[in-house]
Scaffold this motif. Structure first.
Motif, PDB file in Angstrom:
ATOM      1  N   PRO A  90      35.619  39.266  49.639  1.00 33.48           N
ATOM      2  CA  PRO A  90      36.166  38.176  48.813  1.00 33.48           C
ATOM      3  C   PRO A  90      35.928  38.378  47.329  1.00 33.48           C
ATOM      4  O   PRO A  90      36.788  38.066  46.507  1.00 33.48           O
ATOM      5  N   PHE A  91      34.755  38.927  46.976  1.00 35.11           N
ATOM      6  CA  PHE A  91      34.480  39.094  45.558  1.00 35.11           C
ATOM      7  C   PHE A  91      35.439  40.091  44.925  1.00 35.11           C
ATOM      8  O   PHE A  91      35.975  39.869  43.848  1.00 35.11           O
ATOM      9  N   ALA A  92      35.661  41.194  45.620  1.00 32.50           N
ATOM     10  CA  ALA A  92      36.578  42.207  45.107  1.00 32.50           C
ATOM     11  C   ALA A  92      37.987  41.652  45.013  1.00 32.50           C
ATOM     12  O   ALA A  92      38.734  41.949  44.082  1.00 32.50           O
ATOM     13  N   GLN A  93      38.323  40.809  45.976  1.00 31.66           N
ATOM     14  CA  GLN A  93      39.650  40.203  45.973  1.00 31.66           C
ATOM     15  C   GLN A  93      39.821  39.336  44.726  1.00 31.66           C
ATOM     16  O   GLN A  93      40.835  39.399  44.034  1.00 31.66           O
ATOM     17  N   GLN A  94      38.775  38.572  44.454  1.00 32.30           N
ATOM     18  CA  GLN A  94      38.791  37.706  43.275  1.00 32.30           C
ATOM     19  C   GLN A  94      38.932  38.549  42.008  1.00 32.30           C
ATOM     20  O   GLN A  94      39.659  38.198  41.079  1.00 32.30           O
ATOM     21  N   GLN A  95      38.239  39.679  42.011  1.00 37.23           N
ATOM     22  CA  GLN A  95      38.298  40.545  40.844  1.00 37.23           C
ATOM     23  C   GLN A  95      39.706  41.111  40.644  1.00 37.23           C
ATOM     24  O   GLN A  95      40.178  41.235  39.526  1.00 37.23           O
ATOM     25  N   LYS A  96      40.340  41.426  41.766  1.00 34.73           N
ATOM     26  CA  LYS A  96      41.690  41.962  41.675  1.00 34.73           C
ATOM     27  C   LYS A  96      42.644  40.925  41.091  1.00 34.73           C
ATOM     28  O   LYS A  96      43.503  41.235  40.277  1.00 34.73           O
ATOM     29  N   ILE A  97      42.474  39.687  41.548  1.00 30.87           N
ATOM     30  CA  ILE A  97      43.338  38.618  41.037  1.00 30.87           C
ATOM     31  C   ILE A  97      43.084  38.428  39.552  1.00 30.87           C
ATOM     32  O   ILE A  97      44.009  38.361  38.747  1.00 30.87           O
TER      33      ILE A  97
END
Lengths: 349, 94
Positions: free
Chosen positions: A215-222
């Protein structure tokens, strides 16, 4: 209560005002000596650029130390892979184990929070110095800045744009609003672009694909795509001079990252593969590859330890028997794990 | 006060922290540590723990696992050194 915090704030900020304004004035004086006009925007803009360079230069020892503590990453790679096999399904546990391994070996790929903690107050102090000069002129002089210098700063114009003004207050304290607005927006765009490139390059080239999951990486991508817009909105509150600082520091970060990606990439990333390719062409790779086969036996040994003696005996019997392997327990238990962790990577991307 | 700090930390973790990617040499990261410390120990002791952690997060430190010390036990020294397996899981999920 608010007063109390105010006085704590000024207690912390006052020395910073002195530091920032001191460095700023030193460079400004130097550019005057070199023949620039003390009142021109160029002498102040260059002073800000060199303030940035000074601060980033002072932080180089931290950067060097960080690079040095990355050296062993490559040797540790087999152990990391082993951890991935064991804990690949549990990211939290995986991170914990990885951190432990790094600690034991004195290796750590991350820069630490210190550079950030050191740069943030500087950024804020510069913001206050410029903003006060812009709004209050001589009375807003902070740190080593004399009233006269604060007025110079207030009036400093770079191609028609006033350095101490923001997009929002452009024109309110004199001068033409339009050039300031244009130049601040141009700088915000440059800032966004440099930030975006740096971040994307880091994610695309120098991050192992396991780090790009969760989830953290996903947030970073967004955020990679949202941040430029946030900057464009937030940028209207910052004086042109602060944007100059920010843009310069972004360029510096980008340069540092190019260096890291080229010379010290994180193992298991595209950047690492590219470096190996380059080294292979130069014929240098032979030395670097030696640690891997050495460490490989540990991987196998550990896996076999997990089997009981009975399981091992069965396994050996099976191998002797040859190809006919009708999905017996021991092999069934051993196989799925590595396969599962391998599949996870590409699937989630 | 505690809630103000928590809100500030949340904003930082949501908006500013991802700008820099992972830089922290510890797990949990300094801001996660600060957030948890304030939640568990309150604003005064939590901030103090967070400041000490930030002081520890420099390139000369080995980094590694460094969870927030649990509430009731006094644990001045073991917050720095203790990374034994015994108290890993429950603290981090807390």
């Amino acid at each position: 209560m608010l007063d109390f915090f105010g006085s704590i704030g000024s207690l912390i900020m006052t020395p910073l005002y002195y530091a920032v304004s001191g460095i700023l004035i030193l460079w400004h004086e130097l550019f005057i000596l070199l023949g620039l006009d003390a009142a021109s925007g160029w002498s102040w803009a260059l002073a800000i650029v060199f303030l940035t360079i000074t601060i980033r230069t002072l932080l180089i020892p931290l950067f060097v130390k960080q690079i040095k503590s990355q050296r062993n990453m490559q040797i540790l790679q087999p152990q990391i892979r082993e951890l991935q096999k064991k804990y690949g399904h549990d990211r939290e546990r995986m991170t914990q184990e990885q951190m432990k391994l790094w600690k034991e070996t004195g290796t750590n790929p991350f820069a630490s929070c210190l550079p950030l903690i050191l740069q943030m107050p500087v950024f804020f102090a510069l913001y206050r110095v410029l903003q006060q000069a812009s709004v209050n002129g001589a009375e807003g002089a902070r740190g080593f800045l004399s009233g006269e210098q604060a007025e110079l700063l207030q009036e400093a114009v770079l191609g028609g744009a006033r350095i101490a003004d923001t997009f929002l207050n452009a024109g309110q304290t004199g001068g033409d609003a339009l050039p300031t607005r244009i130049l601040t927006m141009v700088l915000v765009v440059v800032m966004c672009v440099t930030q975006f490139i740096t971040q994307r390059q880091l994610m695309a080239k120098n991050m192992p694909k396991e780090a790009l999951e969760g989830p953290f990486a996903q947030q970073q991508k967004i955020l990679l795509y949202v941040l430029p817009f946030a900057f464009a909105v937030g940028g209207v509150f910052f004086p042109l001079g602060v944007l100059i600082y920010w843009t310069t520091t972004n360029f510096w970060t980008m340069g540092q990252q190019f260096y890291v990606i080229r010379n010290n990439p994180v193992p298991g990333t595209p950047a690492f593969a590219a470096k190996q390719e380059r080294d292979r062409k130069k014929g240098k790779l032979v030395e670097e590859k030696t640690p891997e086969p050495e460490a490989r036996p540990t991987v196998q040994r550990n896996q076999q330890k997990k089997l009981t003696r009975e399981q091992r005996r069965k396994l050996a019997a099976q191998e002797r028997a040859g190809q006919d392997r009708p999905a017996k327990k021991p092999t069934g238990e051993r196989r799925p794990n590595p396969n599962a962790s391998k599949k996870k990577g590409p699937k989630k991307r | 006060m505690k809630h103000v700090l928590i809100a500030l930390l949340r904003v930082y973790r949501f908006a500013i922290s991802p700008m820099y990617g992972q830089v922290c040499r510890y797990h949990p990261s300094c801001s996660a540590y600060a957030l948890e410390a304030v939640q568990v120990h309150g604003s005064v002791r939590g901030s103090w723990l967070a400041v000490r952690r930030l002081g520890r997060c420099h390139p000369w430190a080995a980094g590694g696992l460094d969870p927030v010390p649990p509430r009731r036990r006094r644990s001045r020294s073991d917050s720095v050194t203790d990374t034994s397996e015994t108290d890993l899981p429950q603290e981090i999920h807390a």
